[in-house]
Design a protein around this motif. Structure first.
Motif, PDB file in Angstrom:
ATOM      1  N   LYS A  74       0.875  -1.174   0.000  1.00 58.66           N
ATOM      2  CA  LYS A  74       0.000   0.000   0.000  1.00 58.66           C
ATOM      3  C   LYS A  74       0.915   1.227   0.000  1.00 58.66           C
ATOM      4  O   LYS A  74       1.406   1.668   1.026  1.00 58.66           O
ATOM      5  N   TYR A  75       1.141   1.769  -1.180  1.00 53.88           N
ATOM      6  CA  TYR A  75       2.156   2.801  -1.403  1.00 53.88           C
ATOM      7  C   TYR A  75       1.548   4.200  -1.360  1.00 53.88           C
ATOM      8  O   TYR A  75       0.497   4.459  -1.936  1.00 53.88           O
ATOM      9  N   THR A  76       2.252   5.111  -0.667  1.00 63.58           N
ATOM     10  CA  THR A  76       1.946   6.541  -0.699  1.00 63.58           C
ATOM     11  C   THR A  76       3.247   7.291  -0.948  1.00 63.58           C
ATOM     12  O   THR A  76       4.271   6.982  -0.334  1.00 63.58           O
ATOM     13  N   GLY A  77       3.215   8.255  -1.856  1.00 62.90           N
ATOM     14  CA  GLY A  77       4.401   9.065  -2.132  1.00 62.90           C
ATOM     15  C   GLY A  77       4.138  10.526  -1.836  1.00 62.90           C
ATOM     16  O   GLY A  77       3.076  11.051  -2.186  1.00 62.90           O
ATOM     17  N   ILE A  78       5.077  11.170  -1.148  1.00 60.87           N
ATOM     18  CA  ILE A  78       4.964  12.610  -0.894  1.00 60.87           C
ATOM     19  C   ILE A  78       6.238  13.320  -1.335  1.00 60.87           C
ATOM     20  O   ILE A  78       7.332  12.759  -1.298  1.00 60.87           O
ATOM     21  N   ASP A  79       6.065  14.566  -1.761  1.00 56.71           N
ATOM     22  CA  ASP A  79       7.197  15.387  -2.185  1.00 56.71           C
ATOM     23  C   ASP A  79       6.783  16.850  -2.055  1.00 56.71           C
ATOM     24  O   ASP A  79       5.589  17.163  -2.120  1.00 56.71           O
ATOM     25  N   ILE A  80       7.759  17.750  -1.888  1.00 56.88           N
ATOM     26  CA  ILE A  80       7.425  19.182  -1.806  1.00 56.88           C
ATOM     27  C   ILE A  80       7.290  19.815  -3.186  1.00 56.88           C
ATOM     28  O   ILE A  80       6.847  20.950  -3.305  1.00 56.88           O
ATOM     29  N   ASN A  81       7.658  19.054  -4.227  1.00 59.69           N
ATOM     30  CA  ASN A  81       7.640  19.605  -5.583  1.00 59.69           C
ATOM     31  C   ASN A  81       6.354  19.204  -6.311  1.00 59.69           C
ATOM     32  O   ASN A  81       6.173  18.038  -6.676  1.00 59.69           O
ATOM     33  N   ASP A 103       7.352  20.191   7.331  1.00 57.96           N
ATOM     34  CA  ASP A 103       7.641  21.269   8.275  1.00 57.96           C
ATOM     35  C   ASP A 103       6.384  22.063   8.623  1.00 57.96           C
ATOM     36  O   ASP A 103       6.256  22.597   9.723  1.00 57.96           O
ATOM     37  N   SER A 104       5.469  22.151   7.666  1.00 64.05           N
ATOM     38  CA  SER A 104       4.274  22.974   7.887  1.00 64.05           C
ATOM     39  C   SER A 104       2.972  22.177   7.862  1.00 64.05           C
ATOM     40  O   SER A 104       1.917  22.685   8.222  1.00 64.05           O
ATOM     41  N   GLU A 105       3.038  20.910   7.425  1.00 61.76           N
ATOM     42  CA  GLU A 105       1.845  20.065   7.359  1.00 61.76           C
ATOM     43  C   GLU A 105       2.142  18.729   8.025  1.00 61.76           C
ATOM     44  O   GLU A 105       3.221  18.172   7.861  1.00 61.76           O
ATOM     45  N   GLU A 106       1.162  18.211   8.757  1.00 62.74           N
ATOM     46  CA  GLU A 106       1.341  16.941   9.459  1.00 62.74           C
ATOM     47  C   GLU A 106       0.970  15.766   8.558  1.00 62.74           C
ATOM     48  O   GLU A 106       0.043  15.863   7.743  1.00 62.74           O
ATOM     49  N   LEU A 107       1.678  14.671   8.704  1.00 62.74           N
ATOM     50  CA  LEU A 107       1.256  13.424   8.077  1.00 62.74           C
ATOM     51  C   LEU A 107      -0.016  12.970   8.774  1.00 62.74           C
ATOM     52  O   LEU A 107      -0.115  13.038  10.001  1.00 62.74           O
ATOM     53  N   LYS A 137      10.799  13.233  13.151  1.00 58.82           N
ATOM     54  CA  LYS A 137       9.415  13.486  12.739  1.00 58.82           C
ATOM     55  C   LYS A 137       8.859  12.301  11.940  1.00 58.82           C
ATOM     56  O   LYS A 137       7.726  11.884  12.142  1.00 58.82           O
ATOM     57  N   LEU A 138       9.658  11.771  11.023  1.00 56.57           N
ATOM     58  CA  LEU A 138       9.216  10.623  10.235  1.00 56.57           C
ATOM     59  C   LEU A 138       9.048   9.381  11.100  1.00 56.57           C
ATOM     60  O   LEU A 138       8.106   8.607  10.917  1.00 56.57           O
ATOM     61  N   PHE A 139       9.943   9.199  12.053  1.00 52.62           N
ATOM     62  CA  PHE A 139       9.883   8.016  12.910  1.00 52.62           C
ATOM     63  C   PHE A 139       8.598   8.003  13.744  1.00 52.62           C
ATOM     64  O   PHE A 139       8.068   6.936  14.058  1.00 52.62           O
ATOM     65  N   GLU A 140       8.096   9.176  14.095  1.00 48.34           N
ATOM     66  CA  GLU A 140       6.830   9.275  14.841  1.00 48.34           C
ATOM     67  C   GLU A 140       5.680   8.617  14.078  1.00 48.34           C
ATOM     68  O   GLU A 140       4.694   8.197  14.670  1.00 48.34           O
ATOM     69  N   HIS A 141       5.808   8.543  12.752  1.00 43.83           N
ATOM     70  CA  HIS A 141       4.737   7.977  11.911  1.00 43.83           C
ATOM     71  C   HIS A 141       5.095   6.602  11.351  1.00 43.83           C
ATOM     72  O   HIS A 141       4.457   6.126  10.417  1.00 43.83           O
TER      73      HIS A 141
END
Length: 199
Positions: A74-81, A103-107, A137-141
């Protein structure tokens, strides 16, 4: 990482996308180098049937690699671009892609595995100093393992435009986040693969 650095990174890869089109070069990889790293990730993480967040997913190439390998995750991809995310969505309309700045939005959810492959390679102001904060921050999720890949200071060939991290410094930063870690700096010459585990 400050806003100016982020703007530079977004602009840098938007220009690469324009120049190189829908190829690994648009996100700073050679086709062989990208594939080699993806193969290492599969050796280190059992992704079949798991939820996976690809942090800094670019054009979604890792999702394409998983499909090619017949791995059902179950893949999700995120990027700032935004431009890269638009390309990813066109390439793989069946997958979930989001433009997001953590930095400005929560997972909004947790994932079994989070992968950050080569995201912090570009030598811009504040990147080195920000890595531990992003790992935390990533480890929290992360439900199981966060995998972080970067270039290592032991690399025989260095490019002034890229950042090379000391494996000892990276291991020490990881130990502040979790007691269960593993670090590999011999899978690909010049690369580090860091695993931060829940247990």
């Amino acid at each position: 990482m400050n806003e100016l650095s982020k703007e530079y990174i977004v602009d840098f890869f938007s220009k690469k996308l324009l120049l190189f089109g829908n190829t690994p070069a648009a996100v700073g990889w050679s086709a062989a180098g990208q594939r080699q790293r993806y193969e290492c990730i599969l050796k280190l993480l059992p992704l079949e049937g798991r939820s996976v967040l690809d942090f800094g997913c670019g054009k979604g190439d890792f999702h394409g690699f998983l499909k090619e390998k017949g791995i059902n995750a179950k893949y999700t991809g995120i990027d700032i671009n935004q431009k890269l995310i638009e390309t990813a969505s066109r390439n793989f309309p069946e997958a979930e892609f989001m433009t997001l700045d953590i930095d400005s939005e929560e997972l909004s959810e947790n994932y079994d595995y989070i992968i950050s492959c080569g995201v912090f390679n570009l030598n811009v102001e504040g990147v080195k100093e920000s890595i531990e904060r992003y790992l935390r921050k990533l480890f929290e999720h992360t439900n199981k393992t966060l995998l972080f890949n970067c270039l290592g200071s032991h690399s025989k060939i260095k490019d002034i435009n890229l950042i090379y991290l000391d494996p000892k410094d990276l291991a020490a930063a990881a130990k502040k986040i979790t007691d269960s870690t593993a670090i590999y700096h011999d899978l690909i010459e010049g690369d580090i693969f860091l695993l931060l585990n829940r247990y």
